[in-house]
Design an enzyme around this catalytic site. Structure first.
Site, PDB file in Angstrom:
ATOM      1  N   ASP A  46       0.833  -1.207   0.000  1.00  0.00           N
ATOM      2  CA  ASP A  46       0.000   0.000   0.000  1.00  0.00           C
ATOM      3  C   ASP A  46       0.872   1.264   0.000  1.00  0.00           C
ATOM      4  O   ASP A  46       1.980   1.266   0.551  1.00  0.00           O
ATOM      5  CB  ASP A  46      -0.903  -0.018   1.245  1.00  0.00           C
ATOM      6  CG  ASP A  46      -2.079   0.937   1.109  1.00  0.00           C
ATOM      7  OD1 ASP A  46      -2.339   1.432  -0.009  1.00  0.00           O
ATOM      8  OD2 ASP A  46      -2.734   1.194   2.141  1.00  0.00           O
ATOM      9  N   HIS A  89       2.341   3.585  -9.083  1.00  0.00           N
ATOM     10  CA  HIS A  89       2.088   2.159  -9.347  1.00  0.00           C
ATOM     11  C   HIS A  89       3.265   1.540 -10.107  1.00  0.00           C
ATOM     12  O   HIS A  89       3.640   0.392  -9.869  1.00  0.00           O
ATOM     13  CB  HIS A  89       0.792   1.986 -10.128  1.00  0.00           C
ATOM     14  CG  HIS A  89      -0.431   2.395  -9.348  1.00  0.00           C
ATOM     15  ND1 HIS A  89      -0.640   2.006  -8.046  1.00  0.00           N
ATOM     16  CD2 HIS A  89      -1.493   3.185  -9.676  1.00  0.00           C
ATOM     17  CE1 HIS A  89      -1.795   2.522  -7.613  1.00  0.00           C
ATOM     18  NE2 HIS A  89      -2.315   3.235  -8.578  1.00  0.00           N
ATOM     19  N   LEU A 126      10.628 -20.688  -4.838  1.00  0.00           N
ATOM     20  CA  LEU A 126       9.746 -19.701  -4.197  1.00  0.00           C
ATOM     21  C   LEU A 126       8.440 -19.679  -4.973  1.00  0.00           C
ATOM     22  O   LEU A 126       8.456 -19.707  -6.207  1.00  0.00           O
ATOM     23  CB  LEU A 126      10.418 -18.314  -4.261  1.00  0.00           C
ATOM     24  CG  LEU A 126       9.570 -17.097  -3.936  1.00  0.00           C
ATOM     25  CD1 LEU A 126       9.193 -17.085  -2.446  1.00  0.00           C
ATOM     26  CD2 LEU A 126      10.314 -15.796  -4.273  1.00  0.00           C
TER      27      LEU A 126
HETATM   28  C1  IPE Z   1      -5.427  -2.667  -0.068  1.00  0.00           C
HETATM   29  O1  IPE Z   1      -5.084  -1.333  -0.235  1.00  0.00           O
HETATM   30  C2  IPE Z   1      -5.360  -3.396  -1.365  1.00  0.00           C
HETATM   31  C3  IPE Z   1      -4.044  -3.449  -1.971  1.00  0.00           C
HETATM   32  C4  IPE Z   1      -2.915  -3.059  -1.453  1.00  0.00           C
HETATM   33  C5  IPE Z   1      -4.017  -4.041  -3.266  1.00  0.00           C
HETATM   34  P1  IPE Z   1      -6.205  -0.206  -0.381  1.00  0.00           P
HETATM   35  O2  IPE Z   1      -5.472   1.064  -0.536  1.00  0.00           O
HETATM   36  O3  IPE Z   1      -7.177  -0.576  -1.428  1.00  0.00           O
HETATM   37  O4  IPE Z   1      -6.932  -0.305   1.041  1.00  0.00           O
HETATM   38  P2  IPE Z   1      -7.859   0.721   1.814  1.00  0.00           P
HETATM   39  O5  IPE Z   1      -8.905   1.193   0.851  1.00  0.00           O
HETATM   40  O6  IPE Z   1      -6.990   1.855   2.257  1.00  0.00           O
HETATM   41  O7  IPE Z   1      -8.409  -0.050   2.971  1.00  0.00           O
HETATM   42  C1  IPE Z   2      -1.596   0.317  -3.363  1.00  0.00           C
HETATM   43  O1  IPE Z   2      -1.392   1.682  -3.408  1.00  0.00           O
HETATM   44  C2  IPE Z   2      -1.859  -0.273  -4.730  1.00  0.00           C
HETATM   45  C3  IPE Z   2      -3.267  -0.626  -4.974  1.00  0.00           C
HETATM   46  C4  IPE Z   2      -4.220  -0.635  -4.106  1.00  0.00           C
HETATM   47  C5  IPE Z   2      -3.599  -1.010  -6.323  1.00  0.00           C
HETATM   48  P1  IPE Z   2      -2.602   2.699  -3.374  1.00  0.00           P
HETATM   49  O2  IPE Z   2      -3.019   2.992  -4.774  1.00  0.00           O
HETATM   50  O3  IPE Z   2      -3.688   2.220  -2.486  1.00  0.00           O
HETATM   51  O4  IPE Z   2      -1.889   3.976  -2.747  1.00  0.00           O
HETATM   52  P2  IPE Z   2      -2.485   4.966  -1.661  1.00  0.00           P
HETATM   53  O5  IPE Z   2      -3.001   4.156  -0.514  1.00  0.00           O
HETATM   54  O6  IPE Z   2      -3.588   5.726  -2.333  1.00  0.00           O
HETATM   55  O7  IPE Z   2      -1.338   5.836  -1.274  1.00  0.00           O
HETATM   56 MG    MG Z   3      -4.085   2.444  -0.516  1.00  0.00          MG
END
Ligand code: IPE
Ligand code: IPE
Ligand code: MG
Length: 245
Positions: free
Chosen positions: A23, A40, A134
Site C-alpha cells: 500500500d 504504481h 519460491l
Molecule cells: C489494499 O489497499 C489493497 C491493496 C494493497 C491491493 P487499499 O489502498 O485498497 O486499502 P484501503 O482502501 O486503504 O483499505
Molecule cells: C496500493 O497503493 C496499490 C493498490 C491498491 C492497487 P494505493 O493505490 O492504495 O496507494 P495509496 O493508498 O492511495 O497511497
Molecule cells: Mg491504498
C-alpha cells in the site's frame, strides 16, 4: 571457529510464508507531484526487489496483495493504468521467474478481469508450474470474504448432491475449498504505508499470523525493510492460544 563466535543470524530460519499488503503507491506519487500511475509503476519495481530479497532469505511463499475486489470502485482511468501495468508485468516477468525458480500463482475473481489478462495469467502459471524455490502468489481482484463465500457455496453444492455429509464439514474441509488449499497459512503479514487494517486480504488464512505495519510507502520498500520485519518476527512468541514457554 568456535560456535559461540559465529555471527548471529537474525533472519534465520526464515518464515515459510510472508504476505504483503503493498500500500501507498498513490501517496508516494502525490508527495512528488506526480500522477498516481507513476507510483504504481515504482510499486512494480518494488515487487521485483521484494521477490529477489525473498529468494535470498529463503522464504518459500510470498503473497502479494496487488488489487482488491474493492479496488474496482476506483476511477476507470486508474484501473486502466493498473491493468496496463499488469499486462506489461506478466509479459516481461515470466522469463525472470523461470530463470530464478519462481512459481507464479494468481488468486482472485478472474471473471472480472479482461480475457487477454486471464490468458496471460494462465500462460504464466503454466510456464512456471515446475518451479519450486519460491512461490509468488499475486492476489488480484481478490477479496477474503468473497473467497470464503465461494468455498461455502461449493461445500453447499456438494452437500445438496450428497457428495459430502454436512456434519463432516470442518475447518480443514473449508480451507480445502479456498484458493490457498495447498499453501501453509502466512507466518508474517506486512502492510506498508502506515494503514493498520487488513482490507479484506486473506482473512481466513491470517487467523494466527504475526502482523507488522510499516510506515514506509510501498515504492520505497527495500530488502532491509523485509529483513527488519523478519528480525522482529523472530522476537515474537507465537502461542496459538496456549500458554507461553
Ligand atoms: C489494499 O489497499 C489493497 C491493496 C494493497 C491491493 P487499499 O489502498 O485498497 O486499502 P484501503 O482502501 O486503504 O483499505
Ligand atoms: C496500493 O497503493 C496499490 C493498490 C491498491 C492497487 P494505493 O493505490 O492504495 O496507494 P495509496 O493508498 O492511495 O497511497
Ligand atoms: Mg491504498
Amino acid at each position: 571457529m568456535n560456535i559461540v563466535n559465529l555471527p548471529p543470524r537474525p533472519h534465520f530460519p526464515p518464515p515459510v510464508h510472508v504476505g504483503i499488503i503493498m500500500d501507498g503507491n498513490g501517496r508516494w506519487a502525490t508527495a512528488r507531484g506526480l500522477p498516481r500511475a507513476v507510483g504504481h509503476k515504482q510499486g512494480a519495481e518494488a515487487v521485483r526487489r521484494t521477490m529477489e530479497a525473498a529468494l535470498h532469505l529463503g522464504i518459500r511463499y510470498l503473497s502479494l496483495f496487488a488489487f482488491s475486489s474493492e479496488n474496482w470502485k476506483r476511477p476507470a482511468a486508474e484501473i486502466i493504468d493498473l491493468m496496463g501495468l499488469l499486462r506489461l508485468y506478466l509479459r516481461n516477468e515470466v522469463r525472470y521467474l523461470c530463470e530464478n525458480g519462481i512459481r507464479l500463482r494468481v488468486i482472485g475473481d478472474r471473471a472480472r478481469l479482461a480475457p487477454d489478462i486471464v490468458a496471460l495469467i494462465e500462460d504464466s502459471e503454466r510456464r512456471t508450474a515446475g518451479n519450486d524455490k519460491l512461490t509468488v502468489i499475486i492476489a488480484l481482484s481478490y477479496g477474503g470474504r468473497a473467497e470464503i463465500v465461494e468455498a461455502a457455496r461449493r461445500l453447499a453444492e456438494k452437500a445438496a448432491t450428497g457428495r459430502i455429509d454436512p456434519n463432516e464439514i470442518d475447518e480443514d474441509s473449508l480451507a480445502e475449498h479456498l484458493y490457498t488449499a495447498d499453501v501453509p497459512d502466512p507466518d508474517l503479514l506486512i502492510r506498508t504505508s502506515g494503514e493498520k487494517r487488513i482490507s479484506n486480504f486473506l482473512i481466513w488464512q491470517l487467523a494466527y499470523t504475526e502482523f507488522m505495519f510499516l510506515d514506509v510507502l510501498w515504492p520505497d520498500f527495500s530488502r532491509s525493510d523485509l529483513e527488519a520485519a523478519i528480525s522482529e518476527f523472530h522476537r515474537r512468541e507465537r502461542r496459538y492460544g496456549a500458554i507461553g514457554v
